[in-house]
Design an enzyme around this catalytic site. Structure first.
Site, PDB file in Angstrom:
ATOM      1  N   SER A  49      36.071  38.779  38.011  1.00  0.00           N
ATOM      2  CA  SER A  49      36.923  37.586  37.950  1.00  0.00           C
ATOM      3  C   SER A  49      36.181  36.418  37.322  1.00  0.00           C
ATOM      4  CB  SER A  49      37.395  37.220  39.361  1.00  0.00           C
ATOM      5  OG  SER A  49      38.182  38.254  39.906  1.00  0.00           O
ATOM      6  N   TYR A 112      51.071  41.132  39.179  1.00  0.00           N
ATOM      7  CA  TYR A 112      52.374  40.632  38.755  1.00  0.00           C
ATOM      8  C   TYR A 112      53.495  41.419  39.428  1.00  0.00           C
ATOM      9  CZ  TYR A 112      56.366  38.844  36.301  1.00  0.00           C
ATOM     10  OH  TYR A 112      57.588  38.275  36.048  1.00  0.00           O
ATOM     11  N   TYR A 138      38.803  47.093  43.937  1.00  0.00           N
ATOM     12  CA  TYR A 138      38.625  45.643  43.996  1.00  0.00           C
ATOM     13  C   TYR A 138      39.850  45.060  44.680  1.00  0.00           C
ATOM     14  CZ  TYR A 138      37.477  40.935  42.138  1.00  0.00           C
ATOM     15  OH  TYR A 138      37.164  39.603  41.978  1.00  0.00           O
ATOM     16  N   LYS A 167      35.017  46.462  46.648  1.00  0.00           N
ATOM     17  CA  LYS A 167      34.657  45.051  46.759  1.00  0.00           C
ATOM     18  C   LYS A 167      35.813  44.382  47.473  1.00  0.00           C
ATOM     19  CE  LYS A 167      33.967  40.733  44.240  1.00  0.00           C
ATOM     20  NZ  LYS A 167      34.092  40.011  42.950  1.00  0.00           N
ATOM     21  N   ILE A 212      28.959  40.537  46.220  1.00  0.00           N
ATOM     22  CA  ILE A 212      29.078  40.225  44.794  1.00  0.00           C
ATOM     23  C   ILE A 212      29.367  38.721  44.719  1.00  0.00           C
ATOM     24  CG2 ILE A 212      30.327  40.757  42.663  1.00  0.00           C
ATOM     25  CD1 ILE A 212      30.816  43.542  43.731  1.00  0.00           C
TER      26      ILE A 212
END
Length: 306
Positions: A49, A112, A138, A167, A212
């Protein structure tokens, strides 16, 4: 067989450094990667990100991945973000990652369009079975709009061998706790990284692998220090650094998204990089820079006042 022991400790989500025209700044990016290696990080996440993958065209994502993996040159393990709302495109990014020889890829659930759990399962399974690189899930529901449920994580861990970890970027440590409690009995070596910096210590205590954390890009002495202290059972140092990290974590509230904040913090802390970001985001304003310096001072992070 993948050596999962490499997925431990602190893996900063490395910002992508750009010129003012949006092109990859290879000099700045290379300098940041070298700094992180010298800071003693345990690995790196490229195109997470904080790497602004969401605002890049496909060709640029390929370019960034190729440059970063080549420049890291095996000095630390590499996670590569390959997320997209399109399963087909994620597979394409994953097959490119295979060619680069990364240690694992990081995959968000599609965003979305909200998906039922079976469709989400189908996405992750299709990706994992279409590429050679190990897959780390993730989970970032604040941005994707959907949580990857613990029951789905457990099902994927049980049924898809190429999915090796997660994560977990959920602002609630109980989610990490339940992932460990419910998935580790199925897959004892399932990798669990905290996505939130300040939950790393709790994640480690519960048996997770590390974090992270974006703050490690400019204050690795704190997050890496927590991990080293944990391994050394130096709990007083670990608690002291955790308190410092709690003060520092205020940086995430300065701007949305935080891309410019992290780059400006890196520069303030001594590495002269470009702080350009991709549209629609803009560089950090002067007012926000002043606020950032106050946070760094409050957290006792050495920096330059400029």
């Amino acid at each position: 067989m993948t050596d999962l022991n490499k997925f431990r400790g602190v893996f900063p989500p490395v910002p992508t450094i750009f010129h003012a025209d949006g092109r990859l700044d290879t000099v700045g990016m290379g300098a940041l990667i070298d700094k992180l290696v010298n800071d003693g990080v345990d690995g790196m996440l490229i195109l997470g990100s904080g790497g602004e993958f969401c605002h890049m065209p496909k060709a640029q994502r390929f370019d960034v991945a190729e440059f970063a993996v080549k420049h890291i040159a095996g000095r630390v393990p590499v996670l590569l973000g390959i997320s997209s709302p399109s399963t087909q495109e994620v597979v394409e990014f994953g097959q490119h990652a295979d060619k680069l020889g990364v240690d694992a890829v990081l995959v968000l659930n599609p965003y979305y369009a909200l998906l039922n759990e079976e469709y989400m399962y189908n996405h992750f399974r299709t990706v994992a079975e279409s590429i050679r690189s190990p897959v780390i899930l993730y989970n970032f529901p604040a941005l994707t709009g959907q949580d990857i449920s613990v029951s789905l994580i457990a099902r994927l861990a049980k049924e898809v061998s190429n999915i090796i970890g997660i994560k977990d970027t959920v602002d609630n440590i109980s989610h990490v706790r339940e992932v460990i409690n419910q998935v580790r009995p199925i897959r004892p070596n399932f990798v669990v990284f905290s996505g939130y910096d300040e939950y790393m210590m709790d994640t480690l205590i519960m048996g997770g692998n590390g974090a992270i954390p974006a703050t490690s890009n400019f204050a690795a002495q704190i997050t890496c220090g927590i991990y080293r202290a944990f391994k050394a059972k130096d709990y007083e140092t670990m608690f002291e650094l955790q308190r410092q990290l709690s003060r520092l974590s205020t940086v995430y509230s300065l701007e949305t998204p935080f891309f410019g904040v992290i780059k400006q913090a890196i520069k303030l802390c001594g590495l002269n990089i470009s702080t350009e970001v991709l549209a629609p985001v803009k560089k950090l304003s002067e007012e926000k820079k002043q606020q950032l310096m106050k946070v760094l001072t409050f957290a006792e992070v050495p920096h330059q006042d400029r």
